[in-house]
Design an enzyme around this catalytic site. Structure first.
Site, PDB file in Angstrom:
ATOM      1  N   ASP A 177      17.165  40.182 -81.433  1.00  0.00           N
ATOM      2  CA  ASP A 177      16.953  40.144 -82.878  1.00  0.00           C
ATOM      3  C   ASP A 177      18.196  40.520 -83.663  1.00  0.00           C
ATOM      4  OD1 ASP A 177      16.927  43.008 -83.585  1.00  0.00           O
ATOM      5  OD2 ASP A 177      15.098  43.098 -82.393  1.00  0.00           O
ATOM      6  N   ILE A 178      18.145  40.258 -84.944  1.00  0.00           N
ATOM      7  CA  ILE A 178      19.315  40.379 -85.815  1.00  0.00           C
ATOM      8  C   ILE A 178      19.890  41.788 -85.848  1.00  0.00           C
ATOM      9  CG2 ILE A 178      17.954  40.837 -87.901  1.00  0.00           C
ATOM     10  CD1 ILE A 178      19.966  39.020 -89.385  1.00  0.00           C
TER      11      ILE A 178
END
Length: 268
Positions: A145-146
Protein backbone atom coordinates in the site's frame (compact mmCIF):
# COMPACT_ATOMS: atom_id res chain seq x y z
CA UNK A 1 -15.61 -98.10 -2.65
CA UNK A 2 -17.60 -95.21 -3.91
CA UNK A 3 -15.74 -92.40 -5.60
CA UNK A 4 -16.98 -88.87 -5.98
CA UNK A 5 -16.74 -87.59 -9.53
CA UNK A 6 -14.50 -84.51 -9.84
CA UNK A 7 -16.29 -81.22 -9.69
CA UNK A 8 -16.42 -79.20 -12.81
CA UNK A 9 -14.65 -75.86 -12.42
CA UNK A 10 -17.04 -73.02 -11.95
CA UNK A 11 -17.24 -70.73 -14.91
CA UNK A 12 -16.72 -67.14 -14.04
CA UNK A 13 -19.11 -64.81 -15.68
CA UNK A 14 -17.39 -61.54 -16.45
CA UNK A 15 -19.45 -58.51 -15.65
CA UNK A 16 -20.47 -56.74 -18.78
CA UNK A 17 -18.43 -53.60 -19.28
CA UNK A 18 -20.59 -50.55 -18.90
CA UNK A 19 -19.68 -47.99 -21.45
CA UNK A 20 -19.70 -44.47 -20.13
CA UNK A 21 -20.86 -41.81 -22.52
CA UNK A 22 -18.11 -39.31 -23.42
CA UNK A 23 -18.31 -36.10 -21.42
CA UNK A 24 -20.16 -33.22 -23.02
CA UNK A 25 -17.82 -30.81 -24.77
CA UNK A 26 -18.89 -27.87 -22.62
CA UNK A 27 -17.86 -29.70 -19.43
CA UNK A 28 -14.28 -30.24 -20.57
CA UNK A 29 -11.62 -27.79 -19.31
CA UNK A 30 -10.47 -24.97 -21.54
CA UNK A 31 -7.02 -25.54 -22.97
CA UNK A 32 -5.65 -22.28 -21.53
CA UNK A 33 -6.88 -23.18 -18.04
CA UNK A 34 -5.35 -26.66 -18.25
CA UNK A 35 -2.02 -25.20 -19.38
CA UNK A 36 -2.03 -22.82 -16.42
CA UNK A 37 -2.93 -25.56 -13.95
CA UNK A 38 -0.04 -27.69 -15.23
CA UNK A 39 2.33 -24.78 -14.63
CA UNK A 40 3.23 -24.37 -18.31
CA UNK A 41 2.39 -20.67 -18.39
CA UNK A 42 -0.24 -18.16 -17.31
CA UNK A 43 -3.70 -18.20 -18.93
CA UNK A 44 -2.85 -14.95 -20.74
CA UNK A 45 0.34 -16.49 -22.12
CA UNK A 46 -1.60 -19.62 -23.08
CA UNK A 47 -4.02 -17.54 -25.17
CA UNK A 48 -1.08 -15.83 -26.91
CA UNK A 49 0.58 -19.15 -27.70
CA UNK A 50 -2.65 -20.71 -28.93
CA UNK A 51 -3.24 -17.79 -31.30
CA UNK A 52 0.34 -18.12 -32.58
CA UNK A 53 -0.19 -21.83 -33.32
CA UNK A 54 2.46 -22.82 -30.78
CA UNK A 55 0.34 -25.40 -28.92
CA UNK A 56 -0.27 -29.01 -29.92
CA UNK A 57 -2.83 -31.23 -28.21
CA UNK A 58 -2.32 -34.95 -28.75
CA UNK A 59 -0.20 -34.09 -31.79
CA UNK A 60 -2.61 -31.64 -33.38
CA UNK A 61 -2.15 -27.85 -33.53
CA UNK A 62 -4.90 -26.01 -31.67
CA UNK A 63 -5.12 -22.32 -32.60
CA UNK A 64 -8.69 -21.46 -31.61
CA UNK A 65 -9.16 -19.53 -28.36
CA UNK A 66 -11.60 -21.12 -25.94
CA UNK A 67 -10.89 -24.66 -27.17
CA UNK A 68 -11.79 -27.40 -24.70
CA UNK A 69 -9.74 -30.58 -24.34
CA UNK A 70 -9.68 -33.79 -22.35
CA UNK A 71 -8.21 -33.40 -18.84
CA UNK A 72 -5.52 -35.99 -19.61
CA UNK A 73 -4.61 -34.60 -23.03
CA UNK A 74 -0.95 -34.43 -23.99
CA UNK A 75 0.10 -30.82 -24.48
CA UNK A 76 3.27 -29.92 -26.37
CA UNK A 77 4.65 -26.40 -26.62
CA UNK A 78 6.61 -25.08 -29.59
CA UNK A 79 10.22 -24.05 -29.01
CA UNK A 80 9.38 -20.49 -30.08
CA UNK A 81 7.03 -20.16 -27.10
CA UNK A 82 9.70 -21.47 -24.74
CA UNK A 83 12.18 -18.96 -26.11
CA UNK A 84 9.70 -16.12 -25.64
CA UNK A 85 9.11 -17.27 -22.08
CA UNK A 86 12.85 -17.30 -21.31
CA UNK A 87 13.09 -13.69 -22.48
CA UNK A 88 10.47 -12.46 -20.03
CA UNK A 89 11.92 -10.51 -17.12
CA UNK A 90 11.18 -10.12 -13.43
CA UNK A 91 12.17 -6.94 -11.62
CA UNK A 92 12.61 -6.28 -7.90
CA UNK A 93 11.88 -2.72 -6.76
CA UNK A 94 12.38 -1.03 -3.39
CA UNK A 95 9.12 0.91 -3.31
CA UNK A 96 9.16 4.10 -1.24
CA UNK A 97 6.19 5.59 0.56
CA UNK A 98 3.91 7.65 -1.67
CA UNK A 99 3.62 5.31 -4.66
CA UNK A 100 0.79 2.87 -5.35
CA UNK A 101 1.45 -0.69 -6.51
CA UNK A 102 -0.89 -0.76 -9.49
CA UNK A 103 -2.73 1.87 -11.48
CA UNK A 104 -2.39 5.55 -10.58
CA UNK A 105 -5.04 6.67 -8.10
CA UNK A 106 -5.94 9.85 -6.22
CA UNK A 107 -3.07 11.71 -7.83
CA UNK A 108 -0.44 9.19 -6.73
CA UNK A 109 1.88 7.65 -9.29
CA UNK A 110 2.25 3.89 -9.80
CA UNK A 111 5.53 2.43 -8.61
CA UNK A 112 6.32 1.16 -12.10
CA UNK A 113 7.30 4.72 -13.13
CA UNK A 114 10.49 4.17 -11.08
CA UNK A 115 11.60 1.37 -13.40
CA UNK A 116 13.80 3.47 -15.65
CA UNK A 117 17.41 2.89 -16.75
CA UNK A 118 18.72 5.66 -14.49
CA UNK A 119 17.01 4.10 -11.44
CA UNK A 120 18.68 0.71 -11.88
CA UNK A 121 20.85 -0.26 -8.91
CA UNK A 122 24.52 0.05 -9.75
CA UNK A 123 25.29 -3.20 -7.93
CA UNK A 124 22.81 -5.23 -9.98
CA UNK A 125 24.83 -8.28 -11.06
CA UNK A 126 22.42 -9.38 -13.80
CA UNK A 127 23.96 -9.39 -17.29
CA UNK A 128 20.69 -8.18 -18.80
CA UNK A 129 20.67 -4.81 -20.49
CA UNK A 130 17.54 -2.72 -20.01
CA UNK A 131 15.26 -2.59 -23.06
CA UNK A 132 11.92 -0.78 -23.42
CA UNK A 133 10.37 -4.16 -24.28
CA UNK A 134 11.00 -5.18 -20.66
CA UNK A 135 8.19 -2.82 -19.63
CA UNK A 136 5.67 -4.41 -22.00
CA UNK A 137 3.20 -6.45 -20.00
CA UNK A 138 5.19 -5.87 -16.80
CA UNK A 139 2.78 -6.06 -13.85
CA UNK A 140 3.02 -6.14 -10.06
CA UNK A 141 2.81 -9.61 -8.52
CA UNK A 142 1.20 -8.48 -5.29
CA UNK A 143 0.52 -5.16 -3.65
CA UNK A 144 2.17 -2.89 -1.15
CA UNK A 145 0.00 0.00 0.00
CA UNK A 146 0.86 3.64 -0.48
CA UNK A 147 2.01 4.13 3.13
CA UNK A 148 4.34 1.12 3.05
CA UNK A 149 7.82 0.60 1.70
CA UNK A 150 10.02 -2.31 0.74
CA UNK A 151 10.23 -5.15 -1.76
CA UNK A 152 7.72 -5.39 -4.59
CA UNK A 153 7.94 -7.71 -7.60
CA UNK A 154 7.07 -6.79 -11.19
CA UNK A 155 7.06 -9.59 -13.73
CA UNK A 156 6.24 -10.46 -17.33
CA UNK A 157 6.21 -14.15 -16.42
CA UNK A 158 2.76 -15.48 -15.65
CA UNK A 159 4.18 -18.53 -13.89
CA UNK A 160 5.91 -16.32 -11.33
CA UNK A 161 2.80 -14.19 -10.85
CA UNK A 162 0.68 -17.29 -10.23
CA UNK A 163 3.29 -18.70 -7.84
CA UNK A 164 3.32 -15.48 -5.78
CA UNK A 165 -0.33 -14.40 -5.80
CA UNK A 166 -2.37 -17.35 -7.06
CA UNK A 167 -5.19 -18.63 -4.85
CA UNK A 168 -3.08 -21.64 -3.88
CA UNK A 169 0.12 -19.66 -3.19
CA UNK A 170 1.95 -20.47 0.05
CA UNK A 171 4.93 -18.15 -0.49
CA UNK A 172 5.99 -16.33 2.68
CA UNK A 173 6.21 -12.53 2.84
CA UNK A 174 8.17 -10.95 5.67
CA UNK A 175 7.65 -7.46 7.10
CA UNK A 176 9.14 -5.21 9.76
CA UNK A 177 6.35 -3.22 11.40
CA UNK A 178 6.87 -0.26 13.72
CA UNK A 179 3.97 0.13 16.15
CA UNK A 180 2.63 2.29 18.95
CA UNK A 181 0.55 0.96 21.85
CA UNK A 182 0.69 -1.89 24.34
CA UNK A 183 0.63 -5.54 23.38
CA UNK A 184 0.32 -8.30 25.97
CA UNK A 185 1.06 -11.99 25.44
CA UNK A 186 -2.59 -12.73 24.61
CA UNK A 187 -2.58 -10.04 21.93
CA UNK A 188 0.62 -11.43 20.44
CA UNK A 189 -0.91 -14.89 20.40
CA UNK A 190 -3.96 -13.55 18.55
CA UNK A 191 -1.72 -11.92 15.95
CA UNK A 192 -0.16 -15.31 15.32
CA UNK A 193 -3.50 -17.08 15.01
CA UNK A 194 -7.04 -16.22 15.93
CA UNK A 195 -7.99 -13.06 14.06
CA UNK A 196 -10.50 -12.61 11.26
CA UNK A 197 -11.03 -9.85 8.71
CA UNK A 198 -14.39 -9.22 7.05
CA UNK A 199 -15.76 -12.35 8.73
CA UNK A 200 -13.06 -14.61 7.25
CA UNK A 201 -10.46 -16.22 9.52
CA UNK A 202 -6.86 -15.39 8.73
CA UNK A 203 -4.27 -18.07 8.07
CA UNK A 204 -1.75 -18.66 10.86
CA UNK A 205 1.07 -16.10 10.86
CA UNK A 206 4.46 -15.80 12.52
CA UNK A 207 4.63 -12.63 14.60
CA UNK A 208 7.36 -11.79 17.10
CA UNK A 209 9.10 -8.78 18.60
CA UNK A 210 12.08 -7.54 16.58
CA UNK A 211 12.90 -4.84 19.13
CA UNK A 212 11.01 -2.76 21.70
CA UNK A 213 8.83 -0.93 19.16
CA UNK A 214 9.01 -3.13 16.06
CA UNK A 215 7.30 -6.41 15.20
CA UNK A 216 8.33 -9.00 12.63
CA UNK A 217 5.44 -10.44 10.60
CA UNK A 218 5.66 -13.46 8.28
CA UNK A 219 2.46 -14.06 6.29
CA UNK A 220 1.33 -16.54 3.65
CA UNK A 221 -1.56 -14.40 2.41
CA UNK A 222 -2.05 -10.79 1.38
CA UNK A 223 -5.41 -9.30 2.27
CA UNK A 224 -5.86 -5.57 1.69
CA UNK A 225 -4.06 -3.58 4.43
CA UNK A 226 -3.94 -6.84 6.37
CA UNK A 227 -1.14 -6.04 8.82
CA UNK A 228 -2.49 -2.60 9.69
CA UNK A 229 -5.96 -4.03 10.31
CA UNK A 230 -4.57 -6.93 12.35
CA UNK A 231 -2.70 -4.49 14.56
CA UNK A 232 -5.82 -2.35 15.05
CA UNK A 233 -7.69 -5.42 16.30
CA UNK A 234 -5.20 -5.82 19.17
CA UNK A 235 -4.97 -2.12 20.01
CA UNK A 236 -1.82 -1.20 18.09
CA UNK A 237 -1.22 1.62 15.61
CA UNK A 238 1.20 1.01 12.75
CA UNK A 239 3.61 3.91 12.21
CA UNK A 240 5.88 2.21 9.67
CA UNK A 241 5.77 -0.92 7.52
CA UNK A 242 8.53 -2.39 5.37
CA UNK A 243 8.49 -5.64 3.37
CA UNK A 244 11.91 -7.26 3.55
CA UNK A 245 11.45 -10.68 1.93
CA UNK A 246 9.27 -12.59 -0.54
CA UNK A 247 9.90 -16.32 -0.42
CA UNK A 248 13.68 -16.77 -0.45
CA UNK A 249 14.34 -13.41 -2.17
CA UNK A 250 15.42 -10.64 0.19
CA UNK A 251 15.29 -6.87 -0.20
CA UNK A 252 18.88 -6.80 1.02
CA UNK A 253 20.83 -3.62 0.30
CA UNK A 254 18.63 -2.49 -2.60
CA UNK A 255 18.17 1.28 -2.02
CA UNK A 256 14.74 2.96 -1.98
CA UNK A 257 13.45 3.99 -5.44
CA UNK A 258 15.91 1.65 -7.16
CA UNK A 259 15.43 -1.71 -8.87
CA UNK A 260 17.29 -4.75 -10.12
CA UNK A 261 16.58 -7.83 -12.22
CA UNK A 262 15.79 -11.17 -10.60
CA UNK A 263 18.90 -13.27 -11.17
CA UNK A 264 18.80 -16.60 -12.99
CA UNK A 265 19.91 -18.38 -9.80
CA UNK A 266 17.18 -16.83 -7.61
CA UNK A 267 13.90 -18.55 -6.83
CA UNK A 268 10.97 -17.33 -4.76
Amino acid sequence: MTTTPPRKPLRRIAAAAVRQPPPAADTLPRLSKLMSERGLCSRREADEWIEQGWVRVDGQVVDALGSRVAPDARIDIDAAARQQQRERVTILLHKPVGYVSGQAEDGYQPAIVLIRPEQRWREDSSPLRFKPVHLRGLAPAGRLDIDSTGLIVFTQDGRIARHLIGDDSTVEKEYLVRVEGRLDSEGLQRLNHGLALDGVALKPAKVSWQNEDQLRFVLREGRKRQIRRMCELVGLKVTGLKRTRIGSVNLGKLPPEQWRYLRADERF
